[in-house]
Each structure stands twice: as structure tokens, then as C-alpha cells.
Design an enzyme around this catalytic site. Sequence first.
Site, PDB file in Angstrom:
ATOM      1  N   HIS A  72       0.848  -1.198   0.000  1.00  0.00           N
ATOM      2  CA  HIS A  72       0.000   0.000   0.000  1.00  0.00           C
ATOM      3  C   HIS A  72       0.879   1.242   0.000  1.00  0.00           C
ATOM      4  O   HIS A  72       1.857   1.300   0.738  1.00  0.00           O
ATOM      5  CB  HIS A  72      -0.916   0.023   1.233  1.00  0.00           C
ATOM      6  CG  HIS A  72      -2.124  -0.858   1.096  1.00  0.00           C
ATOM      7  ND1 HIS A  72      -3.216  -0.766   1.913  1.00  0.00           N
ATOM      8  CD2 HIS A  72      -2.391  -1.873   0.235  1.00  0.00           C
ATOM      9  CE1 HIS A  72      -4.118  -1.656   1.561  1.00  0.00           C
ATOM     10  NE2 HIS A  72      -3.641  -2.358   0.553  1.00  0.00           N
ATOM     11  N   TYR A 197      -8.958   5.616   7.755  1.00  0.00           N
ATOM     12  CA  TYR A 197      -9.049   6.006   9.172  1.00  0.00           C
ATOM     13  C   TYR A 197     -10.044   7.160   9.248  1.00  0.00           C
ATOM     14  O   TYR A 197      -9.822   8.215   8.666  1.00  0.00           O
ATOM     15  CB  TYR A 197      -7.696   6.486   9.696  1.00  0.00           C
ATOM     16  CG  TYR A 197      -6.673   5.401   9.925  1.00  0.00           C
ATOM     17  CD1 TYR A 197      -5.971   4.826   8.858  1.00  0.00           C
ATOM     18  CD2 TYR A 197      -6.405   4.935  11.209  1.00  0.00           C
ATOM     19  CE1 TYR A 197      -5.028   3.826   9.075  1.00  0.00           C
ATOM     20  CE2 TYR A 197      -5.450   3.942  11.436  1.00  0.00           C
ATOM     21  CZ  TYR A 197      -4.784   3.396  10.359  1.00  0.00           C
ATOM     22  OH  TYR A 197      -3.854   2.402  10.584  1.00  0.00           O
ATOM     23  N   PRO A 290      -3.595   0.197  18.948  1.00  0.00           N
ATOM     24  CA  PRO A 290      -3.369  -0.269  17.562  1.00  0.00           C
ATOM     25  C   PRO A 290      -3.569   0.806  16.489  1.00  0.00           C
ATOM     26  O   PRO A 290      -3.321   0.560  15.321  1.00  0.00           O
ATOM     27  CB  PRO A 290      -4.380  -1.391  17.404  1.00  0.00           C
ATOM     28  CG  PRO A 290      -5.413  -1.156  18.441  1.00  0.00           C
ATOM     29  CD  PRO A 290      -4.751  -0.440  19.563  1.00  0.00           C
ATOM     30  N   LYS A 294       1.482  -0.255  15.161  1.00  0.00           N
ATOM     31  CA  LYS A 294       2.884  -0.343  15.588  1.00  0.00           C
ATOM     32  C   LYS A 294       3.231  -1.589  16.401  1.00  0.00           C
ATOM     33  O   LYS A 294       4.393  -1.938  16.539  1.00  0.00           O
ATOM     34  CB  LYS A 294       3.236   0.894  16.443  1.00  0.00           C
ATOM     35  CG  LYS A 294       3.344   2.159  15.637  1.00  0.00           C
ATOM     36  CD  LYS A 294       4.490   2.096  14.655  1.00  0.00           C
ATOM     37  CE  LYS A 294       4.312   3.093  13.517  1.00  0.00           C
ATOM     38  NZ  LYS A 294       4.750   2.551  12.250  1.00  0.00           N
ATOM     39  N   TYR A 380       4.238   6.449  10.310  1.00  0.00           N
ATOM     40  CA  TYR A 380       3.371   5.304  10.002  1.00  0.00           C
ATOM     41  C   TYR A 380       4.126   4.263   9.173  1.00  0.00           C
ATOM     42  O   TYR A 380       4.103   3.067   9.500  1.00  0.00           O
ATOM     43  CB  TYR A 380       2.132   5.771   9.235  1.00  0.00           C
ATOM     44  CG  TYR A 380       1.026   4.731   9.135  1.00  0.00           C
ATOM     45  CD1 TYR A 380       1.145   3.637   8.284  1.00  0.00           C
ATOM     46  CD2 TYR A 380      -0.125   4.825   9.890  1.00  0.00           C
ATOM     47  CE1 TYR A 380       0.157   2.671   8.192  1.00  0.00           C
ATOM     48  CE2 TYR A 380      -1.135   3.877   9.805  1.00  0.00           C
ATOM     49  CZ  TYR A 380      -0.971   2.794   8.954  1.00  0.00           C
ATOM     50  OH  TYR A 380      -1.971   1.841   8.870  1.00  0.00           O
TER      51      TYR A 380
HETATM   52  P1  FAS Z   1       2.724 -11.947  21.742  1.00  0.00           P
HETATM   53  O1  FAS Z   1       1.723 -11.580  22.790  1.00  0.00           O
HETATM   54  O2  FAS Z   1       2.286 -12.083  20.333  1.00  0.00           O
HETATM   55  O3  FAS Z   1       3.423 -13.339  22.120  1.00  0.00           O
HETATM   56  C1  FAS Z   1       3.755 -13.608  23.473  1.00  0.00           C
HETATM   57  C2  FAS Z   1       3.711 -15.106  23.631  1.00  0.00           C
HETATM   58  O4  FAS Z   1       4.196 -15.446  24.938  1.00  0.00           O
HETATM   59  C3  FAS Z   1       2.286 -15.639  23.528  1.00  0.00           C
HETATM   60  O5  FAS Z   1       2.215 -16.645  22.562  1.00  0.00           O
HETATM   61  C4  FAS Z   1       1.992 -16.158  24.933  1.00  0.00           C
HETATM   62  O6  FAS Z   1       1.160 -17.297  24.933  1.00  0.00           O
HETATM   63  C5  FAS Z   1       3.386 -16.484  25.440  1.00  0.00           C
HETATM   64  N1  FAS Z   1       3.466 -16.516  26.905  1.00  0.00           N
HETATM   65  C6  FAS Z   1       2.834 -15.686  27.783  1.00  0.00           C
HETATM   66  N2  FAS Z   1       3.110 -16.060  29.049  1.00  0.00           N
HETATM   67  C7  FAS Z   1       3.932 -17.157  28.966  1.00  0.00           C
HETATM   68  C8  FAS Z   1       4.549 -18.000  29.944  1.00  0.00           C
HETATM   69  N3  FAS Z   1       4.331 -17.811  31.239  1.00  0.00           N
HETATM   70  N4  FAS Z   1       5.328 -19.018  29.499  1.00  0.00           N
HETATM   71  C9  FAS Z   1       5.522 -19.212  28.167  1.00  0.00           C
HETATM   72  N5  FAS Z   1       4.958 -18.464  27.200  1.00  0.00           N
HETATM   73  C10 FAS Z   1       4.167 -17.442  27.610  1.00  0.00           C
HETATM   74  N6  FAS Z   1      -0.789  -4.829  16.831  1.00  0.00           N
HETATM   75  C11 FAS Z   1      -0.931  -4.139  15.681  1.00  0.00           C
HETATM   76  O7  FAS Z   1       0.066  -3.598  15.184  1.00  0.00           O
HETATM   77  N7  FAS Z   1      -2.155  -4.036  15.061  1.00  0.00           N
HETATM   78  C12 FAS Z   1      -3.274  -4.654  15.564  1.00  0.00           C
HETATM   79  O8  FAS Z   1      -4.362  -4.550  15.008  1.00  0.00           O
HETATM   80  C13 FAS Z   1      -3.159  -5.396  16.754  1.00  0.00           C
HETATM   81  N8  FAS Z   1      -4.240  -6.067  17.268  1.00  0.00           N
HETATM   82  C14 FAS Z   1      -4.097  -6.751  18.442  1.00  0.00           C
HETATM   83  C15 FAS Z   1      -5.191  -7.448  19.005  1.00  0.00           C
HETATM   84  C16 FAS Z   1      -5.058  -8.139  20.219  1.00  0.00           C
HETATM   85  C17 FAS Z   1      -6.246  -8.850  20.810  1.00  0.00           C
HETATM   86  C18 FAS Z   1      -3.819  -8.145  20.900  1.00  0.00           C
HETATM   87  C19 FAS Z   1      -3.647  -8.840  22.236  1.00  0.00           C
HETATM   88  C20 FAS Z   1      -2.722  -7.482  20.346  1.00  0.00           C
HETATM   89  C21 FAS Z   1      -2.858  -6.796  19.110  1.00  0.00           C
HETATM   90  N9  FAS Z   1      -1.769  -6.148  18.517  1.00  0.00           N
HETATM   91  C22 FAS Z   1      -1.885  -5.458  17.362  1.00  0.00           C
HETATM   92  C23 FAS Z   1      -0.488  -6.186  19.129  1.00  0.00           C
HETATM   93  C24 FAS Z   1       0.159  -7.518  18.804  1.00  0.00           C
HETATM   94  O9  FAS Z   1       0.156  -7.695  17.417  1.00  0.00           O
HETATM   95  C25 FAS Z   1       1.525  -7.552  19.436  1.00  0.00           C
HETATM   96  O10 FAS Z   1       2.209  -6.330  19.240  1.00  0.00           O
HETATM   97  C26 FAS Z   1       2.391  -8.677  18.931  1.00  0.00           C
HETATM   98  O11 FAS Z   1       1.684  -9.876  19.100  1.00  0.00           O
HETATM   99  C27 FAS Z   1       3.670  -8.642  19.746  1.00  0.00           C
HETATM  100  O12 FAS Z   1       4.329  -9.829  19.580  1.00  0.00           O
HETATM  101  P2  FAS Z   1       5.061 -10.535  20.824  1.00  0.00           P
HETATM  102  O13 FAS Z   1       5.876  -9.510  21.539  1.00  0.00           O
HETATM  103  O14 FAS Z   1       5.693 -11.747  20.271  1.00  0.00           O
HETATM  104  O15 FAS Z   1       3.904 -10.872  21.862  1.00  0.00           O
HETATM  105  C1  PHB Z   2      -5.565  -4.324  11.025  1.00  0.00           C
HETATM  106  O1  PHB Z   2      -5.661  -4.536   9.804  1.00  0.00           O
HETATM  107  O2  PHB Z   2      -5.814  -5.192  11.903  1.00  0.00           O
HETATM  108  C2  PHB Z   2      -5.118  -2.966  11.487  1.00  0.00           C
HETATM  109  C3  PHB Z   2      -4.655  -2.056  10.559  1.00  0.00           C
HETATM  110  C4  PHB Z   2      -4.236  -0.799  10.980  1.00  0.00           C
HETATM  111  C5  PHB Z   2      -4.299  -0.483  12.331  1.00  0.00           C
HETATM  112  C6  PHB Z   2      -4.757  -1.411  13.261  1.00  0.00           C
HETATM  113  C7  PHB Z   2      -5.168  -2.657  12.838  1.00  0.00           C
HETATM  114  O3  PHB Z   2      -3.899   0.759  12.741  1.00  0.00           O
END
Ligand code: FAS
Ligand code: PHB
Length: 387
Positions: A72, A197, A290, A294, A380
Site C-alpha cells: 500500500h 481512518y 493499535p 505499531k 506510520y
Molecule cells: P505476543 O503476545 O504475540 O506473544 C507472546 C507469547 O508469549 C504468547 O504466545 C503467549 O502465549 C506467550 N506466553 C505468555 N506467558 C507465557 C509463559 N508464562 N510461558 C511461556 N509463554 C508465555 N498490533 C498491531 O500492530 N495491530 C493490531 O491490530 C493489533 N491487534 C491486536 C489485538 C489483540 C487482541 C492483541 C492482544 C494485540 C494486538 N496487537 C496489534 C499487538 C500484537 O500484534 C503484538 O504487538 C504482537 O503480538 C507482539 O508480539 P510478541 O511480543 O511476540 O507478543
Molecule cells: C488491522 O488490519 O488489523 C489494522 C490495521 C491498521 C491499524 C490497526 C489494525 O492501525
Amino acid sequence: MRTQVAIIGAGPAGLLLAHLLWRGGVEAVVLETRSQEYVASRIRAGILEHSTVELLDSVGLGDRLRAEGFEHRGIYLQWPGERHHLDFVDLTGRSVWVYGQTEVQKDLVAAGHEAIYEITDTTLHDVDTERPYVTFRDADGVARRLNADVVVGCDGSFGPSRHAIPDGVRRTWEKTYPYSWLGILADVAPSTDELIYAWHPRGFALHSLRSPTVSRLYLQVPNGTDLADWPDDRVWDELAVRLGHGQDGWTLTPGPVTDKSVLPMRSFVQTPMRHGRLFLAGDAAHIVPPTGAKGLNLAVADVGLLAPALIALLREKDATLADRYSADALRRVWRCTHFSWWMTTMLHASGDDFDAQLQLSQLRWVTSSEAGATGLAENYAGLPIGF
Ligand code: FAS
Ligand code: PHB
């Protein structure tokens, strides 16, 4: 058990770190509390920054991304009666890619980085010594011990790692927001070519996507929103209002909703991101709302700094990069924390008319001033890793 680097968490940060360490000749073991299927199925981020794509490309993880992802040039910013496109490529020479975190996760698993899944009672020990270790129970409930030279907490904000940094050493910052996002995944072609947005007095809306046949959309809702109050029709009707259905002939096409969830929003930072032989990366050290897309990209940026630091430390006994990791990572963490806060507060209705005027003034400025647009675009699309 013994390894060089014990990684806690098999999300994108943990598995990408394992991949980069493997390429650098450093051994790692990944420990994960959930099942591989569960981790791979979590619907999360959708946008990859320019630097993230470059890094994944550089380590052999970019093929499917380039084949199945969507580049994009920018985004649309909208408010009632107006929609403006910001072209990041024209403004900064950097684009973004639409490629879901679930797909990144699949590519990392396909790279062959095993993890020990479904563990419990993960506990970190002696992280401030040169002989740290992790104890846990494996999927069969058998008590295990993993000795390592370094432990890296990639276990998200609810994992144990960040708490292994002593109270007197660690500092945390947290900001919660007075709203959440209601997100849907829908089996319908996106009604837009690039993300929209939308500021609206009734609340923010975002039209994102995953593929030519799958749309991802979000609505600002009050904290504590019950999904039962939001049947699919009501979600689509509200999205149509906030995204300007019918404005200048544009229409929002609804379709079958396949996933619906409410995501609370907060900013969280913990410093330092290193204590002795414990390093933190990704959500274990920081959480951003979100709105700036980032979260995943920050996790990748942390790992892009941490992997060469650990390779130098463990292969050449050179601690220079490891000693700088926390300060170097936190520079970008705070930049992205600010940007995510700024995008969130600019686009989400607070119910206050004065705020609304400030928000609309910011939106008019970033869509009419090249300087303003460039500022948004470079944040961004993402600053170079190591910024
Ligand atoms: P993660 O949370 O992905 O991974 C951490 C891992 O550690 C998990 O698999 C967990 O099970 C494991 N863990 C936890 N405790 C443990 C323990 N005691 N022992 C062993 N393992 C353990 N970011 C965006 O940029 N855009 C979005 O739209 C967006 N939507 C999101 C929606 C939700 C519901 C959530 C929760 C996050 C969202 N995020 C989004 C942020 C997300 O993408 C994170 O930034 C990304 O997963 C970060 O990756 P990790 O740091 O690997 O953490
Ligand atoms: C998504 O596609 O999940 C998304 C994209 C942009 C954002 C947040 C989430 O800022």
C-alpha cells in the site's frame, strides 16, 4: 537441558529472534505456554512497516509476503464530508504492506523453529548472574529446567519475564484510554483499495483488509462493551455512518462476519529492557494502542536490534551492542508510543466539542500541509530500525 538463549514466548518476537539467532550461529530454545495452533490462530496485527518487510526479506522470510501480501502506498484520512489520501511513497519513499500477523506467524513456524509448547509454571531464575535458568512443567506436567547463557522475555505483557526485573530496578509507565475497539473480520471484498481512518462525532472507524475477499474493520466503542449488544447488522450500520457510506458515491459493502472481538486500548512501557542476562522484546516491554499499527512492528524492531547484540555477546564475547540494547530499543519504543498516542487522540471522539475542534484542525493540517503529511507518513511507514 542447556542452550545459549532461552526464549520465553513463541509469538512473532520469540520466533523471529530464534530465526535470527539461528542464522547467526547461536542456539536457542523457545518456550510457549499455549499450543502452536492457538498461537497461530490469534487474529491480531495487519500492517507491516517498510523496515519490517525489509528485515523479513533479508532473512529469507519475505517470499510468501511478497507473493500474497499487498503493498500500500498510503492511507485515507476522513471526516464527515472529506476524505484525503496520504501517499507515503511520494512523501517518504517508504510503503507499507498488508499481511496479517497470523501469516507472519505461519512463515516463522514454517522456517522450522520449534518451540516447547503448552508449558506451565514458567519461572525465571538467577537472571542477574551469568548462569540464568528457567524452570517449567512440560505438557505432561514433568518439571524441567533449562540452563542458558541468556534469557529473553518475549512473553507479552502478561508473561512472567518483565516481573523478573526487580521492583527497585524497573520502572513502568501506563496510560489507559476511555474507549476500546470492536473489531470484525468479514468474508467480503474490501470497499476500499487502502485503509480508511475515519474521525466521526459518533466515534472512530477503520476500514482495513486482509485479502481481496476478506475485510477487517473496527469501531470505537465504550470500554466494557458487550458484544451481545452489537449484532452484525448494527456493526455494519454504524460502520456505514462513520465511514461515510453514500458520501461522493462511495458505498460500504457488508458481508458475513467470521470473527468479532473487543480490544481495550492502552499504552504501556517498562524500562529497562535488559537486566543482567535477561532481555525483554516486544509486548513484554511495551504495549501501544493499535491506531498507529505499531505493535507487531515494534516487536520486530526490538528483535532486529537484539539478535546482533546477542550474537556478538555469545560468539565474540563483545558486549557493546548488548550494553546499548535497552537505550537503543527504547528510543524507538517512545517514538512509536508517542505516534500511537497521537493517532489515537487525533481520531477518537471524546465527546468534548473543544477536543473535536482540535482533532479536526489536526486532520485538516496533516491532509493539506506537506510537512504535516510527511510527519505522519514517516512515523506510520516506519523509521529505519536503529532510529
Ligand atoms: P505476543 O503476545 O504475540 O506473544 C507472546 C507469547 O508469549 C504468547 O504466545 C503467549 O502465549 C506467550 N506466553 C505468555 N506467558 C507465557 C509463559 N508464562 N510461558 C511461556 N509463554 C508465555 N498490533 C498491531 O500492530 N495491530 C493490531 O491490530 C493489533 N491487534 C491486536 C489485538 C489483540 C487482541 C492483541 C492482544 C494485540 C494486538 N496487537 C496489534 C499487538 C500484537 O500484534 C503484538 O504487538 C504482537 O503480538 C507482539 O508480539 P510478541 O511480543 O511476540 O507478543
Ligand atoms: C488491522 O488490519 O488489523 C489494522 C490495521 C491498521 C491499524 C490497526 C489494525 O492501525
